[in-house]
Design an enzyme around this catalytic site. Structure first.
Site, PDB file in Angstrom:
ATOM      1  N   GLY A 150     -11.384  -4.095  10.391  1.00  0.00           N
ATOM      2  CA  GLY A 150     -10.261  -3.069  10.466  1.00  0.00           C
ATOM      3  C   GLY A 150     -10.728  -1.636   9.786  1.00  0.00           C
ATOM      4  O   GLY A 150     -11.777  -1.380   9.488  1.00  0.00           O
ATOM      5  N   LEU A 203       1.915   8.814   9.485  1.00  0.00           N
ATOM      6  CA  LEU A 203       1.925  10.254   9.635  1.00  0.00           C
ATOM      7  C   LEU A 203       0.787  10.865  10.354  1.00  0.00           C
ATOM      8  O   LEU A 203       0.604  11.459  11.279  1.00  0.00           O
ATOM      9  CB  LEU A 203       2.301  11.097   8.587  1.00  0.00           C
ATOM     10  N   TYR A 233       6.759  -6.938   4.771  1.00  0.00           N
ATOM     11  CA  TYR A 233       5.382  -6.841   4.563  1.00  0.00           C
ATOM     12  C   TYR A 233       5.366  -6.295   3.133  1.00  0.00           C
ATOM     13  O   TYR A 233       4.388  -6.801   2.613  1.00  0.00           O
ATOM     14  CB  TYR A 233       5.128  -5.279   5.682  1.00  0.00           C
ATOM     15  N   LYS A 287       0.124  -5.437   8.885  1.00  0.00           N
ATOM     16  CA  LYS A 287       0.395  -4.422   7.899  1.00  0.00           C
ATOM     17  C   LYS A 287       1.643  -3.548   8.408  1.00  0.00           C
ATOM     18  O   LYS A 287       1.719  -2.536   8.012  1.00  0.00           O
ATOM     19  CB  LYS A 287      -0.521  -3.450   7.548  1.00  0.00           C
ATOM     20  N   ASP A 291     -13.068 -11.825  10.618  1.00  0.00           N
ATOM     21  CA  ASP A 291     -11.984 -11.202  11.038  1.00  0.00           C
ATOM     22  C   ASP A 291     -11.548 -11.776  12.361  1.00  0.00           C
ATOM     23  O   ASP A 291     -12.434 -12.169  13.128  1.00  0.00           O
ATOM     24  CB  ASP A 291     -12.371  -9.624  11.239  1.00  0.00           C
ATOM     25  N   SER A 336      -0.328  -2.692  -2.376  1.00  0.00           N
ATOM     26  CA  SER A 336      -0.029  -1.295  -1.540  1.00  0.00           C
ATOM     27  C   SER A 336       0.897  -0.966  -2.612  1.00  0.00           C
ATOM     28  O   SER A 336       1.749  -1.441  -3.359  1.00  0.00           O
ATOM     29  CB  SER A 336       0.801  -1.756  -0.365  1.00  0.00           C
ATOM     30  N   LYS A 356       3.001  -8.323   0.055  1.00  0.00           N
ATOM     31  CA  LYS A 356       1.953  -7.828  -0.928  1.00  0.00           C
ATOM     32  C   LYS A 356       2.656  -8.196  -2.326  1.00  0.00           C
ATOM     33  O   LYS A 356       1.736  -8.488  -3.452  1.00  0.00           O
ATOM     34  CB  LYS A 356       1.988  -6.344  -0.641  1.00  0.00           C
TER      35      LYS A 356
END
Ligand code: NAD
Ligand code: UDP
Length: 338
Positions: A10, A200, A149, A84, A31, A124, A153
């Site tokens: 990833g 973004l 999500y 994610k 993966d 995160s 975490k």
């Protein structure tokens, strides 16, 4: 020294493989490619000159992990594998809880069985509660996550914390990433989200290259210097190097450590648009749109603990992030499909 890297094909995993190799570690990647391409690992080879041992399979597959750890004597694992997408997690909570938690549980079980009780976990900034003062410290309040999500975490961290509490041989590092952006300077590896980007920076670069008509700026009435949302963007290579620092810490500590990986500086959406335009000489048309539900006005890290304890600190600045994002995007408009 071999390091098991789950989710290593990833975005963050592939950059971390490069930094691991440059620090003389040997990544062993597993993966299932549910959100990536094996071509990323070929590119890692192009960058580093080293082949990567790769197993295509699911981290929830205990027999597969058992076979990998029987074959390779690894010193620790870095656990990137996970789903994610925030919006998708709201629509498919069961799949998010199953994949993100079962992979963590399975990995820890098999690591423990093989006596490899050392793990770095991709957490995160989303685990922080929305009512904290800025900057966020590792001791700031967590919980009150706004989507499944984020809860995966939060729970993943807690599972690892409890394992380390129950068995003093374990060493666990929970790394709380802020907003990873950018790409390796070669432009050979980078982030290529499926479909319309949620984040973004990929949206900005896809707008600059003409794949998107304009950027929607989600709200300009926040209590920030220009009214748009402020985040702590961090270059993915800095983030990757944070994992190398975390491994060094793991090898000399037991128990749980939690660290922010951010720069400590917040930039607004419009700051990022302007920086991208001036770094790359391109134009990023935008329109002001409604706020995105669940968004905070401002979120940035206090990175002092990582600096003092891990000896890690971000090196790249906003201009580097914008330049390297564009270098990757313009060389690979369709990601690894090019
Ligand atoms: P990514 O989707 O590019 O990488 C995750 C990798 O895990 C993918 O290659 C995917 O194929 C793989 N994967 C998922 N479930 C798997 C499973 N059950 N078995 C095997 N492989 C599996 O995402 P990324 O941006 O590189 O993120 C890496 C980690 O960092 C994730 O856990 C993510 O939640 C976390 N994180 C990312 C960000 C961000 O903004 N990118 C921020 C904070 C935390
Ligand atoms: N954002 C935006 N338009 C987009 C995507 C994001 O204005 O198309 C804003 C968003 O509201 C937030 C910032 O950019 O203020 C960072 O969003 P991102 O989804 O990348 O990160 P997160 O909000 O998860 O920290």
């Amino acid at each position: 020294m071999k390091v098991l890297v789950t989710g290593g094909a990833g975005y963050i995993g592939s950059h971390t493989c490069v930094e691991l190799i440059e620090a003389d570690y040997t990544p062993i990647v597993v993966d299932n490619l549910c959100n990536s391409s094996a071509k990323s690992l070929e590119r890692v080879k192009e960058i580093t000159g080293q082949d990567i041992t790769f197993y295509q399979g699911d981290v929830c597959d205990e027999a597969l992990l058992d076979a990998i750890l029987s074959e390779h004597e690894v010193i620790c694992a870095i656990h990137f594998a996970g789903l994610k997408a925030v919006g998708e997690s709201v629509a498919m909570p069961l799949e998010y809880y199953r994949n993100n938690l079962l992979s963590t549980l399975t990995l820890c079980k098999v690591l423990g069985k093989h006596g490899v009780k050392k793990i770095v976990f991709s957490s995160s900034a989303t685990v922080y509660s929305g009512d904290n003062e800025m900057p966020l410290r590792e001791t700031s309040k967590t919980g009150n996550c706004t989507n499944p999500y984020g809860w995966t975490k939060y729970m993943g961290e807690q599972i690892l914390r409890d394992i380390a509490k129950a068995d003093g041989e374990w060493s666990v590092v929970n790394l709380r990433y802020f907003n990873p952006v950018g790409a390796h300077k070669s432009g050979l590896i980078g982030e290529h989200p499926n479909g319309i980007p949620n984040n973004l920076m990929p949206f900005i670069s896809q707008t600059a290259i003409g794949k998107r008509h304009h950027l929607n700026v989600f709200g300009n009435d926040y209590p920030t210097h220009d009214g748009t949302g402020v985040r702590d963007y961090i270059h993915v290579v800095d983030l990757a190097r944070g994992h190398v620092a975390a491994i060094k810490y793991l090898l000399s500590h037991t128990g749980e450590g939690v660290f922010n990986l951010g720069t400590g500086t917040g930039y607004s959406v419009l700051d990022m648009v302007k920086a991208f335009e001036s770094a790359n000489g391109v134009s990023v048309p935008y329109e002001i749109a409604d706020r995105r539900p669940g968004d905070l006005a401002t979120c940035y890290a206090e990175p002092a603990k990582s600096r003092e304890v891990l000896g890690w600190q971000a090196q790249f600045d906003q201009n580097d992030m914008c330049r390297d994002s564009w270098n990757w995007q313009s060389k690979n408009p369709n990601g690894y499909d090019d």
